[in-house]
Design a protein around this motif. Structure first.
Motif, mmCIF file in Angstrom:
data_model
loop_
_atom_site.group_PDB
_atom_site.id
_atom_site.type_symbol
_atom_site.label_atom_id
_atom_site.label_comp_id
_atom_site.label_asym_id
_atom_site.label_seq_id
_atom_site.Cartn_x
_atom_site.Cartn_y
_atom_site.Cartn_z
ATOM 1 N N ALA A 16 -12.419 4.829 3.131
ATOM 2 C CA ALA A 16 -11.611 5.755 2.539
ATOM 3 C C ALA A 16 -12.537 6.793 1.689
ATOM 4 O O ALA A 16 -12.361 7.804 1.572
ATOM 5 C CB ALA A 16 -10.597 4.825 1.604
ATOM 6 N N ILE A 17 -13.474 6.028 1.058
ATOM 7 C CA ILE A 17 -14.500 7.080 0.167
ATOM 8 C C ILE A 17 -15.116 7.701 0.936
ATOM 9 O O ILE A 17 -15.347 8.883 0.530
ATOM 10 C CB ILE A 17 -15.484 5.820 -0.487
ATOM 11 N N ILE A 18 -15.883 7.127 1.986
ATOM 12 C CA ILE A 18 -16.713 8.257 2.994
ATOM 13 C C ILE A 18 -15.824 9.510 3.561
ATOM 14 O O ILE A 18 -16.014 10.555 3.509
ATOM 15 C CB ILE A 18 -17.062 7.403 4.086
ATOM 16 N N SER A 19 -14.646 9.263 4.009
ATOM 17 C CA SER A 19 -13.643 10.150 4.565
ATOM 18 C C SER A 19 -13.230 11.145 3.293
ATOM 19 O O SER A 19 -12.981 12.439 3.520
ATOM 20 C CB SER A 19 -12.281 9.554 4.866
ATOM 21 N N GLY A 20 -12.974 10.525 2.109
ATOM 22 C CA GLY A 20 -12.850 11.359 1.024
ATOM 23 C C GLY A 20 -14.076 12.313 0.784
ATOM 24 O O GLY A 20 -13.735 13.643 0.511
ATOM 25 N N GLY A 66 -8.391 10.664 8.007
ATOM 26 C CA GLY A 66 -9.233 9.465 7.777
ATOM 27 C C GLY A 66 -9.055 8.881 6.609
ATOM 28 O O GLY A 66 -9.103 7.508 6.441
ATOM 29 N N VAL A 67 -8.896 9.628 5.498
ATOM 30 C CA VAL A 67 -8.550 8.975 4.164
ATOM 31 C C VAL A 67 -7.325 8.339 4.073
ATOM 32 O O VAL A 67 -7.237 7.032 3.721
ATOM 33 C CB VAL A 67 -8.524 10.189 3.106
ATOM 34 N N LEU A 68 -6.173 8.842 4.933
ATOM 35 C CA LEU A 68 -4.907 7.966 4.857
ATOM 36 C C LEU A 68 -4.961 6.936 5.629
ATOM 37 O O LEU A 68 -4.485 5.667 5.301
ATOM 38 C CB LEU A 68 -3.864 9.050 5.584
ATOM 39 N N TYR A 69 -5.763 6.851 6.963
ATOM 40 C CA TYR A 69 -5.740 5.615 7.591
ATOM 41 C C TYR A 69 -6.645 4.599 6.912
ATOM 42 O O TYR A 69 -6.029 3.458 6.851
ATOM 43 C CB TYR A 69 -6.848 6.151 8.864
ATOM 44 N N LEU A 171 10.508 -1.525 1.041
ATOM 45 C CA LEU A 171 9.328 -1.339 0.152
ATOM 46 C C LEU A 171 8.168 -0.818 0.808
ATOM 47 O O LEU A 171 7.284 0.076 0.546
ATOM 48 C CB LEU A 171 9.068 -2.290 -0.866
ATOM 49 N N PHE A 172 7.808 -1.518 1.890
ATOM 50 C CA PHE A 172 6.569 -1.362 2.587
ATOM 51 C C PHE A 172 6.717 0.236 3.512
ATOM 52 O O PHE A 172 5.618 0.919 3.148
ATOM 53 C CB PHE A 172 6.557 -2.224 3.763
ATOM 54 N N VAL A 173 7.788 0.609 4.013
ATOM 55 C CA VAL A 173 7.898 1.665 4.467
ATOM 56 C C VAL A 173 7.808 2.841 3.381
ATOM 57 O O VAL A 173 7.301 3.961 3.733
ATOM 58 C CB VAL A 173 9.200 1.853 5.147
ATOM 59 N N VAL A 174 8.723 2.758 2.303
ATOM 60 C CA VAL A 174 8.682 3.826 1.208
ATOM 61 C C VAL A 174 7.032 3.878 0.663
ATOM 62 O O VAL A 174 6.813 5.162 0.444
ATOM 63 C CB VAL A 174 9.605 3.095 0.094
ATOM 64 N N PHE A 175 6.377 2.850 0.678
ATOM 65 C CA PHE A 175 5.044 2.797 0.098
ATOM 66 C C PHE A 175 4.133 3.751 0.977
ATOM 67 O O PHE A 175 3.237 4.452 0.596
ATOM 68 C CB PHE A 175 4.559 1.618 -0.256
ATOM 69 N N ILE A 176 4.344 3.414 2.228
ATOM 70 C CA ILE A 176 3.430 4.033 3.299
ATOM 71 C C ILE A 176 3.812 5.513 3.123
ATOM 72 O O ILE A 176 2.978 6.281 3.376
ATOM 73 C CB ILE A 176 3.630 3.523 4.703
ATOM 74 N N PHE A 177 5.082 5.929 3.211
ATOM 75 C CA PHE A 177 5.368 7.384 3.072
ATOM 76 C C PHE A 177 4.812 8.178 1.805
ATOM 77 O O PHE A 177 4.261 8.951 1.647
ATOM 78 C CB PHE A 177 7.026 7.415 2.978
ATOM 79 N N PHE A 178 4.872 7.361 0.656
ATOM 80 C CA PHE A 178 4.501 8.007 -0.505
ATOM 81 C C PHE A 178 2.988 8.001 -0.531
ATOM 82 O O PHE A 178 2.285 9.001 -1.283
ATOM 83 C CB PHE A 178 4.903 7.182 -1.797
ATOM 84 N N LEU A 179 2.361 7.045 0.209
ATOM 85 C CA LEU A 179 0.922 7.071 0.239
ATOM 86 C C LEU A 179 0.440 8.327 1.055
ATOM 87 O O LEU A 179 -0.447 8.908 0.687
ATOM 88 C CB LEU A 179 0.301 5.868 0.790
#
Length: 407
Positions: A16-20, A66-69, A171-179
């Motif tokens: 995530a850091i490298i993609s950022g 990549g960051v999202l993944y 909650l899992f689906v909502v969190f993935i959406f907001f992420l």
């Protein structure tokens, strides 16, 4: 297994850091990333790939995906770590097909990278992270004896019957959406910041129109030993430079971008025009003191075949010495250039070239040639036989290069 879990968590967070970093460099290619840069000097494959036509999907940089993944993988691992055993197996198992999809995407991206002809080491590091994640997840699943029960558990997770498990799935689906929303919103904000600082497209169009409405001049440029890029390149850019000029430093940031993006398709050739009356008799007064000495240093570096490295070192240090340039800085940049080049430090030869009659003669020759062309300011740039005075917008220079390459 706990040890493997911690390794996977570190890997996904690192991805995530490298993609950022790649995402930030996509929008700010002129930024110097120091030790985490893809290359030394003007060689930066990450910029070339990040500015290529393949760098976006549906208008969003690949790096943002990549960051999202990797953020989703990190989130799922944290859930697996803090949840009870039931959810631990669910989230760890769900990661396996996601990582397989990630590896398949990496294969496609690697093929495109080969097609571009550059190797982005930061990109490759994310591919390696994915391979390690896939291997560790495979070993995890291999240790599970009752896989049929595991598949049943996963099925029940997506088709829950009890209210509490329905709430967990929601909650899992909502969190993935907001992420996802957060990552793409941050990307759009970055894009807006860049767009606000860029020259409007309408102005670029007018600049291009005015540029090509001018009749090209047939100029026989003399030889110079100060060259960057590919000598066999189709597009040649001629620059009259004062190496202590603040506007030339601004253009240097554009040059870094051009050389990274177009690498073997462009050559930049430099000519001395110090705005210093100590060697330029056409200057009534000195604008940049010691710029004659800076020109001599560039000549010496070029004579020792370290011009690219010296030029890069010189302008990288420019913000720190612009008001106090002297011998100490000259030799500091020489030392840095030799390190980049990985050459034997021959300070004596550099000093001989620095104070040579050849340096004096070449600088004088370039100044006389500049006077014939009626050069009055730096940088003065010639592309396609047409003159640009001052620092042009980066988008304008790129548009000219693209047009010349398409001919």
């Amino acid at each position: 297994m706990r040890k493997h879990f911690n390794i996977m968590l570190v890997l996904s967070f690192s991805g995530a850091i490298i993609s950022g970093i790649l995402l930030y460099q996509h929008y700010f290619p002129e930024m110097n990333l120091g030790v985490i840069s893809c290359g030394k000097g003007f060689s930066n494959p990450c910029i070339a790939i990040g500015q290529s036509p393949y760098s976006k999907l549906f208008g969003i940089p690949i790096a943002a995906y990549g960051v999202l993944y990797f953020a989703i993988l990190t989130f799922m691992m944290l859930l697996a770590d803090y949840a009870e055993e039931y959810y631990y197996h669910i989230f760890m198992s769900l990661m396996f097909p996601i990582v397989i999809a990630g590896v398949m995407a990496d294969i496609i991206l690697a093929v495109l990278m080969i097609k571009i002809g550059e190797i982005c080491y930061l990109c490759v590091s994310t591919y390696i992270i994915n391979i390690f994640l896939l291997a560790l997840l495979y070993f995890y699943l291999k240790k599970i004896s009752n896989r049929e029960k595991l598949f049943e558990i996963i099925k029940n997770f997506f088709m829950p019957e009890s209210p509490d498990r329905k709430a967990v799935l929601s909650l899992f689906v909502v969190f993935i959406f907001f992420l996802s929303f957060s990552v793409f919103a941050a990307t759009i904000i970055l894009q807006s910041r860049v767009s606000a600082s860029q020259t409007p497209e309408s102005k670029i169009t007018k600049l291009i129109s005015d540029f090509y409405n001018e009749e090209p001049q047939s100029i026989d440029f003399p030889e110079t030993n100060m060259n960057l890029g590919n000598s066999a390149a189709k597009v040649k850019i001629y620059v009259f430079n004062d190496f202590l000029c603040s506007a030339c430093y601004k253009f240097y940031n554009i040059e870094k971008y051009i050389l990274a993006r177009y690498k073997n398709k462009v050559e930049i050739k430099y000519y001395h025009y110090p705005l210093d009356s100590s060697c330029n008799k056409y200057m009534d007064e000195t604008i940049y003191a010691n710029s004659c000495q800076a020109s001599r240093a560039m000549f010496a570096a070029a004579s020792m075949n370290i011009f690219e490295e010296y030029f890069y070192s010189h302008f990288s240090d420019y913000p720190f010495f612009k008001d106090g340039y002297g011998s100490e800085q000259i030799f500091k940049n020489f030392e840095e250039a030799m390190k980049i080049k990985n050459s034997i430090n021959d300070k004596k030869s550099f000093e001989l070239f620095l104070n040579s009659k050849e340096a004096t003669d070449l600088i004088k020759k370039h100044i006389e040639f500049a006077e014939k062309l009626k050069i009055e300011a730096t940088p003065t740039i010639y592309i396609a036989g047409r003159k640009i005075v001052g620092v042009p917008p980066r988008e304008f220079v790129s548009a000219i290069i693209d047009r010349e390459l398409s001919k």
